[in-house]
Structures are given as structure tokens and as C-alpha cells.
Design a protein around this motif. Structure first.
Motif, PDB file in Angstrom:
ATOM      1  N   UNK A   1      35.658  37.087  33.097  1.00 42.53           N
ATOM      2  CA  UNK A   1      35.912  37.813  31.858  1.00 42.53           C
ATOM      3  C   UNK A   1      35.336  39.227  31.981  1.00 42.53           C
ATOM      4  N   UNK A   2      36.194  40.232  31.883  1.00 41.44           N
ATOM      5  CA  UNK A   2      35.774  41.615  32.100  1.00 41.44           C
ATOM      6  C   UNK A   2      34.935  42.144  30.936  1.00 41.44           C
ATOM      7  N   UNK A   3      34.171  43.196  31.208  1.00 40.28           N
ATOM      8  CA  UNK A   3      33.386  43.860  30.184  1.00 40.28           C
ATOM      9  C   UNK A   3      34.161  44.981  29.517  1.00 40.28           C
TER      10      UNK A   3
ATOM     11  N   UNK B   1      40.048  46.335  31.040  1.00 43.85           N
ATOM     12  CA  UNK B   1      41.159  45.409  31.245  1.00 43.85           C
ATOM     13  C   UNK B   1      40.984  44.675  32.564  1.00 43.85           C
ATOM     14  N   UNK B   2      41.555  43.488  32.625  1.00 45.85           N
ATOM     15  CA  UNK B   2      41.605  42.754  33.887  1.00 45.85           C
ATOM     16  C   UNK B   2      42.476  43.476  34.906  1.00 45.85           C
ATOM     17  N   UNK B   3      43.314  44.401  34.437  1.00 44.85           N
ATOM     18  CA  UNK B   3      44.232  45.123  35.306  1.00 44.85           C
ATOM     19  C   UNK B   3      43.763  46.540  35.617  1.00 44.85           C
ATOM     20  N   UNK B   4      42.549  46.894  35.207  1.00 42.32           N
ATOM     21  CA  UNK B   4      42.049  48.240  35.453  1.00 42.32           C
ATOM     22  C   UNK B   4      41.640  48.415  36.909  1.00 42.32           C
ATOM     23  N   UNK B   5      41.601  49.665  37.339  1.00 36.74           N
ATOM     24  CA  UNK B   5      41.215  49.970  38.715  1.00 36.74           C
ATOM     25  C   UNK B   5      39.826  49.419  39.031  1.00 36.74           C
ATOM     26  N   UNK B   6      38.874  49.616  38.113  1.00 34.73           N
ATOM     27  CA  UNK B   6      37.492  49.209  38.377  1.00 34.73           C
ATOM     28  C   UNK B   6      37.359  47.701  38.548  1.00 34.73           C
ATOM     29  N   UNK B   7      37.959  46.941  37.636  1.00 31.99           N
ATOM     30  CA  UNK B   7      37.808  45.484  37.733  1.00 31.99           C
ATOM     31  C   UNK B   7      38.661  44.892  38.848  1.00 31.99           C
TER      32      UNK B   7
END
Length: 286
Positions: free
Chosen positions: A74-76, A83-89
Motif C-alpha cells: 500500500x503506497x504512501x 499512486x501505485x502507478x507513479x514513477x517513485x513507487x
């Protein structure tokens, strides 16, 4: 000439503006083989109403005879961004899956303010139940996700998350101690990375007096969950408040809590009462 003024959907006064066309960090597509880690990923839809999706990650060189631990992540983002689809995550999950050799499901839950809490908790629980349902071998049920069926070891199910996601992990683990998962699947362990907890009584270096009520964690909580019973002392955000459910009801057998040294919430984890709570939890889990 077209207007360059962005429309504000909502805001935390003087601290945060939420624009209708805003994203916290760029979204990136999944890939069959990440060039740095070799991890493959793909996007799936868990539910259409409400809309819950996820990104699945599989380490390279897997065979159906090699079952992998399952991590539901579960992302922060303070419940209203990221988002789960963001570059960082996406980059983080690629690294995590490669090094830990797990099959991961990174959950895209609904965000505030469009979907205020408890929507994120409801979506996260539904996603975990969906994962657990793949342990059942029943004809006539909804189509199964092949990666989970072929590679997932449901005797080694873990949950994890950062910041707001760490808070979700805690509350999901507490819920799992009361309600069963599909197929009788058990959560073997979980990790909370600098989890988002707060409360009405300042601890350590946290702001005092009027400044405390104006602190970002307080303002954010009222922003993402305006109807919370007890406000900032709701047990969901303050598990140490009087009357909060006992940690003896935790629905997993192992738990790891990580604290970031420069996190504004760190004094919560370094407080003596929290240390005693962690010791009681450790005694319970051994």
C-alpha cells in the motif's frame, strides 16, 4: 490565448493546494522486463465498482514449480496523493521485488478528497481479500489472475506500506484479527515504513499549543477524514488512545516497524509509551 490558471479542487489552507489535473509524480507504464532489475509488471483491475486496480510485479526467471512469497503493498502519500502507478513507487517496487524475490501486488486505492476515508481502508481490505481468493480452487468463480495462481505461495502472505500505507497496514492487520480472509489465508507478517500516526497530545519535539492544532498531520487528517469519530484521536490514526483495540488482536504473526530519522512523525515511535507498546507486541508475537 488559453488560460494557464489551474482549477483548485480543494486545499489545506496555506499548506497544500489540490488541483483537478494534478498528479503527485508522473505515472509510468508497467514493463515486461525492467532494464535495471529484470522484474516484470502489469496492471490489473480488481473491482469496477468501486474502481480498485493494482500493479503486479514478478521477479525474473520464475517457473510454476517455484512458488514465491506474496506481498500486498500500500503506497504512501497522506491518503490524498501518489499512486501505485507513479514513477517513485514503480521504481521502489521493482527494486524490492528483485531483492526480496517476492510476487508483489501494489494496490491503487481511492484517494481523498474525492473519496475521503474510510474509502482507502475499504479498498485495501477488498484488494487483500481478492488476493486471498486465489487460494481457492473452485469452479464457476470469477477468472483468476495467472501470476497469483501459478507463482503465489499463500502460506507466505505479507502486507507492507510506507507512510499512509504503513497506517493502512496496521489497520488491515487489526481487521484481519477480527475477520477471516478468503480461503482461511493468514497474514504471516507485515512491515510499516515510517507509518503515519498522530494524536491530540504532543510528544517530544512536536509542536505545542495552538501550533499543534495547525500542524500538517492534524490538518491533513481533518482534510482526508473530516467525519472521523474522535477526530485526530480516532484509533485508526492514534492506536495508543484510551479505548483503542488491543494489539493482542493483531491478525499477523510478525511485524516490522521502520522509523525515518528526519520524519516529522518520528517522535511517535521514539516515545516511551510507544516503546512499551512495541515490547508488548514483540512479547505477544514470539
Amino acid at each position: 490565448m488559453a488560460s494557464t490558471t489551474k482549477e483548485i479542487a480543494s486545499e489545506i489552507l496555506n499548506l497544500n493546494k489540490h488541483y483537478k489535473d494534478a498528479r503527485s509524480s508522473p505515472h509510468v507504464p508497467p514493463s515486461l522486463q525492467d532494464p535495471e532489475t529484470g522484474v516484470s509488471s502489469k496492471d490489473i483491475t480488481i473491482s469496477h465498482n468501486p474502481l480498485i486496480s493494482a500493479r503486479l510485479y514478478l521477479p525474473q526467471n520464475q517457473t510454476q514449480t517455484q512458488k514465491l512469497p506474496i506481498l500486498v503493498y500500500f503506497h504512501g502519500g497522506r491518503f490524498y496523493r501518489e499512486s501505485a502507478f507513479s514513477f517513485l513507487h514503480h521504481r521502489y517496487l521493482n527494486r524490492l521485488v528483485s531483492e526480496a524475490q517476492v510476487l508483489a501486488i501494489s494496490v491503487e486505492y481511492r484517494l481523498a478528497p474525492e473519496s475521503p476515508l474510510p474509502a482507502a481502508y475499504e479498498d485495501s481490505w477488498a484488494a487483500l481479500q481478492w488476493v486471498a481468493s486465489h487460494s481457492l480452487n473452485q469452479e464457476g468463480t470469477s477468472p483468476k489472475e495467472p501470476w497469483l495462481v501459478d507463482f503465489g505461495d499463500f502460506d507466505r502472505l505479507y502486507i507492507g506500506g510506507d507512510s499512509a500505507g504503513g497506517n493502512i497496514v496496521h489497520n488491515i492487520a487489526m481487521k484481519a484479527g477480527v475477520e477471516s480472509l478468503n480461503g482461511g489465508v493468514k497474514i504471516l507478517g507485515g512491515f510499516l515504513s515510517h507509518p503515519y500516526f498522530w494524536g491530540s497530545k504532543p510528544i517530544g519535539s512536536e509542536p505545542k499549543g495552538e501550533d499543534f492544532a495547525k500542524s500538517l498531520p492534524c490538518l491533513v487528517w481533518n482534510f482526508v477524514y473530516p467525519s472521523a469519530d474522535g477526530g485526530i484521536d480516532n484509533p485508526i490514526i492514534n492506536p495508543m488512545v484510551s479505548g483503542a483495540p488491543s494489539l493482542a488482536g493483531l491478525g499477523c504473526s510478525r511485524l516490522l516497524v521502520c522509523v525515518a530519522g528526519k520524519d516529522e512523525l518520528r517522535d511517535r515511535e521514539e516515545n516511551e509509551n510507544v516503546k512499551k507498546m512495541i515490547k508488548r507486541l514483540a512479547d505477544f508475537l514470539v
